[in-house]
Scaffold this active site. Structure first.
Site, mmCIF file in Angstrom:
data_model
loop_
_atom_site.group_PDB
_atom_site.id
_atom_site.type_symbol
_atom_site.label_atom_id
_atom_site.label_comp_id
_atom_site.label_asym_id
_atom_site.label_seq_id
_atom_site.Cartn_x
_atom_site.Cartn_y
_atom_site.Cartn_z
ATOM 1 N N GLU A 116 -73.236 102.232 53.548
ATOM 2 C CA GLU A 116 -73.355 101.065 52.652
ATOM 3 C C GLU A 116 -74.739 100.447 52.792
ATOM 4 O O GLU A 116 -75.456 100.733 53.757
ATOM 5 C CB GLU A 116 -72.264 100.046 53.000
ATOM 6 C CG GLU A 116 -72.394 99.521 54.417
ATOM 7 C CD GLU A 116 -71.201 98.667 54.854
ATOM 8 O OE1 GLU A 116 -70.058 99.108 54.671
ATOM 9 O OE2 GLU A 116 -71.442 97.564 55.362
ATOM 10 N N LYS A 118 -77.818 98.166 53.758
ATOM 11 C CA LYS A 118 -78.164 97.191 54.795
ATOM 12 C C LYS A 118 -78.913 96.073 54.084
ATOM 13 O O LYS A 118 -80.014 96.278 53.577
ATOM 14 C CB LYS A 118 -79.043 97.836 55.860
ATOM 15 C CG LYS A 118 -79.402 96.876 56.980
ATOM 16 C CD LYS A 118 -80.087 97.611 58.114
ATOM 17 C CE LYS A 118 -80.384 96.728 59.308
ATOM 18 N NZ LYS A 118 -80.745 95.350 59.048
ATOM 19 N N GLU A 175 -74.331 88.562 54.238
ATOM 20 C CA GLU A 175 -75.677 87.992 54.277
ATOM 21 C C GLU A 175 -75.895 87.054 53.086
ATOM 22 O O GLU A 175 -75.459 87.343 51.966
ATOM 23 C CB GLU A 175 -76.739 89.100 54.173
ATOM 24 C CG GLU A 175 -76.581 90.240 55.118
ATOM 25 C CD GLU A 175 -77.325 90.082 56.430
ATOM 26 O OE1 GLU A 175 -78.529 89.763 56.403
ATOM 27 O OE2 GLU A 175 -76.688 90.275 57.496
HETATM 28 S S1 IVH Z 1 -72.349 95.414 60.193
HETATM 29 C C1 IVH Z 1 -71.160 95.094 64.697
HETATM 30 N N1 IVH Z 1 -73.216 95.910 57.776
HETATM 31 O O1 IVH Z 1 -78.019 93.833 59.956
HETATM 32 C C2 IVH Z 1 -71.851 95.407 63.434
HETATM 33 N N2 IVH Z 1 -74.561 94.566 59.189
HETATM 34 O O2 IVH Z 1 -78.679 94.934 63.033
HETATM 35 C C3 IVH Z 1 -71.959 94.250 62.533
HETATM 36 N N3 IVH Z 1 -76.611 93.758 58.111
HETATM 37 O O3 IVH Z 1 -76.298 92.038 62.432
HETATM 38 C C4 IVH Z 1 -72.912 94.390 61.447
HETATM 39 N N4 IVH Z 1 -76.285 94.693 56.160
HETATM 40 O O4 IVH Z 1 -76.927 90.898 60.143
HETATM 41 C C5 IVH Z 1 -73.473 95.295 58.944
HETATM 42 N N5 IVH Z 1 -73.849 96.399 55.605
HETATM 43 C C6 IVH Z 1 -74.087 95.802 56.747
HETATM 44 C C7 IVH Z 1 -75.235 95.029 56.959
HETATM 45 C C8 IVH Z 1 -75.451 94.437 58.198
HETATM 46 C C9 IVH Z 1 -77.088 93.922 56.879
HETATM 47 C C10 IVH Z 1 -77.285 92.970 59.151
HETATM 48 C C11 IVH Z 1 -76.382 92.188 60.041
HETATM 49 C C12 IVH Z 1 -76.442 92.886 61.354
HETATM 50 C C13 IVH Z 1 -77.782 93.553 61.305
HETATM 51 C C14 IVH Z 1 -77.770 94.879 62.014
#
Ligand code: IVH
Length: 452
Positions: A116, A118, A175
């Site tokens: 998915e 980021k 986010e």
């Molecule tokens: S999952 C335990 N999914 O990027 C995992 N994070 O370094 C939880 N982020 O802390 C995060 N898109 O702030 C996840 N599709 C996505 C994301 C995402 C952006 C951010 C989030 C996270 C950091 C990863």
């Protein structure tokens, strides 16, 4: 209740339903039925009626999105489950190793993973209790964050109440972002007002969320995109990919594209496909996140000291192009900081024409040995202002001219002629103008440190 109050109550209820419907059509379905003007008219009718009958105001009314008072400071709140971050990589090989590692840890099992976007925004957690928005918080130090509920309530795509059969407890994570158009408009307005510009949409979203006055936040074009859950009660889902349709059903803005893969080839295929379409999303993305789909398998994989073993973030390289550096000029920020800026032969990068790039400070120019007339590589990643990343030395002509920042400015501001001093604490170069403000100065110092 007097008759006119009864009638007002009925009309208020109708207007609220109507406004919520249009919010949904606009934000969730991207299919508005009425013009912004007509929407504003409905809103004003509701606002006027509520002003006339203040007893009929309820906290979930669309007018109350900006109802909060400015805060002195954000309350600190503990997360129900820590908000961890992910291991980042720029290498496809490491993504392959990630999948190989988990197949070793869970031998002889099928391990579907979800790929998915980021999202390059500001991480938030939203808590809905029995379908009502109770709390919104930033990540903070992963365990304790700022309570930003008032600010999040101003974002129109965040529903105050969930639709359908809402679970007892639903924490959703995602986010906050500012879309590119909104960001450009905001910076245009700030430029006109002589305020410092935000470097990129993520900074603008972060700066907006940090505002203590929700009335200011309400004017910022923010959105939210959600990609997962935190603590839940009464949510009957055991694979991640089911969360997206569930969030949508409840009226929450969820990630719009994702892929399920079961081999390294499929994972890399999805990562490439996402790269081809991600610029079309309203929010900025800087990579792809690969997550094990099954919650049961996630549990068995567990965590290392700082991040889960069941997920990895792959970051895309910013687009890089070569062009000629025609000149170096000194830009004086509103705070008085002097920043060297490259004037480039205009070139197309990531969909927009770039004619200038920041050189950050004199050390950078020296370290990279950047000269006027050089062919340079510029990169536009998350930043809106591109940066010069390197010089193509093989293409350097004999008459490329070195640039001496200190000599160039000759102890006088090249714009106003005012005196210049070095600040030992921030190692930045300041022009002493009456308008220097320390809070802005600190903000700017991180972008233009000068220490020759
Ligand atoms: S999952 C335990 N999914 O990027 C995992 N994070 O370094 C939880 N982020 O802390 C995060 N898109 O702030 C996840 N599709 C996505 C994301 C995402 C952006 C951010 C989030 C996270 C950091 C990863």
């Amino acid at each position: 209740m007097a008759t006119d109050e009864k009638q007002a109550a009925k009309r208020i209820a109708q207007l609220r339903e109507e406004i919520r419907k249009h919010d949904r059509l606009y934000y969730e379905e991207a299919a508005p039925l009425i013009s912004d003007r007509d929407y504003d008219r409905l809103y004003k009718q509701l606002f006027d009626l509520e002003t006339q009958f203040p007893d009929l105001v309820t906290p979930d009314s669309p007018t109350q999105r900006v109802g909060g008072k400015p805060l002195k400071a954000f309350e600190q709140v503990s997360h129900l489950i820590p908000m961890l971050s992910l291991d980042n990589t720029y290498s496809e090989e490491e993504v392959a190793n990630f999948y190989k590692r988990i197949t070793r840890l869970l031998p002889n099992e099928r391990i579907p993973v979800v790929i998915e976007p980021k999202v390059d925004g500001v991480a938030v957690s939203l808590i809905y209790e029995n379908g009502k928005l109770r709390q919104a918080a930033t990540r903070g130090d992963a365990n304790v964050g700022d309570n930003v509920t008032q600010n999040i309530r101003t974002i129109r795509s965040v529903p105050e109440r969930l639709r359908d059969a809402a679970p007892k407890l639903l924490e959703v994570r995602g986010e906050v972002y500012m879309d590119r158009k909104g960001f450009e408009k905001l910076n245009d307005e700030r430029k006109k007002q002589g305020l410092p510009l935000f470097a990129n949409p993520r900074n603008a979203a972060a700066g907006s969320l940090k505002q203590l006055d929700p009335a200011i936040v309400a004017k910022r074009p923010l959105g939210v995109v959600l990609y997962g859950t935190g603590a839940t009660e009464g949510v009957d889902v055991d694979v991640h990919s089911e969360i997206f349709p569930l969030l949508k059903k409840l009226g929450l803005p969820a990630t719009e594209r994702w892929w399920v893969a079961q081999s390294v080839e499929e994972i890399l295929g999805a990562i490439h496909e996402l790269d081809g379409i991600r610029h079309k999303f309203a929010y900025q993305t800087d990579g792809a996140v690969v997550k094990v789909n099954s919650f049961a398998q996630r549990e068995r994989l567990g965590f290392t000291a700082k991040s889960p073993r069941w997920a990895i973030a792959y970051k895309y390289e910013g687009e890089r192009v070569e062009t000629r550096l025609n000149d170096i000029v000194i830009q004086v920020g509103r705070t008085g900081i002097l920043t060297p800026v490259a004037v480039l032969e205009p070139v197309l990068v990531s969909g927009s024409t770039v004619g200038r790039a920041t050189l950050h400070n004199n050390d950078e120019i020296k370290r990279k040995d950047i000269r006027i007339g050089d062919t340079v590589v510029i990169e536009k990643a998350g930043e809106v202002i591109p940066a010069v990343v390197a010089v193509v030395k093989s293409k350097r002509s004999r008459d490329a001219k070195p640039f001496d920042f200190a000599k160039h400015i000759d102890s006088k501001c090249p714009v106003c002629g005012g005196p210049i001093r070095r600040d030992p604490e921030f190692v930045a170069l300041w022009v002493e103008l009456w308008r220097i403000s320390w809070s802005n100065a600190v903000w700017c110092a991180s972008h233009s440190i000068f220490s020759s």
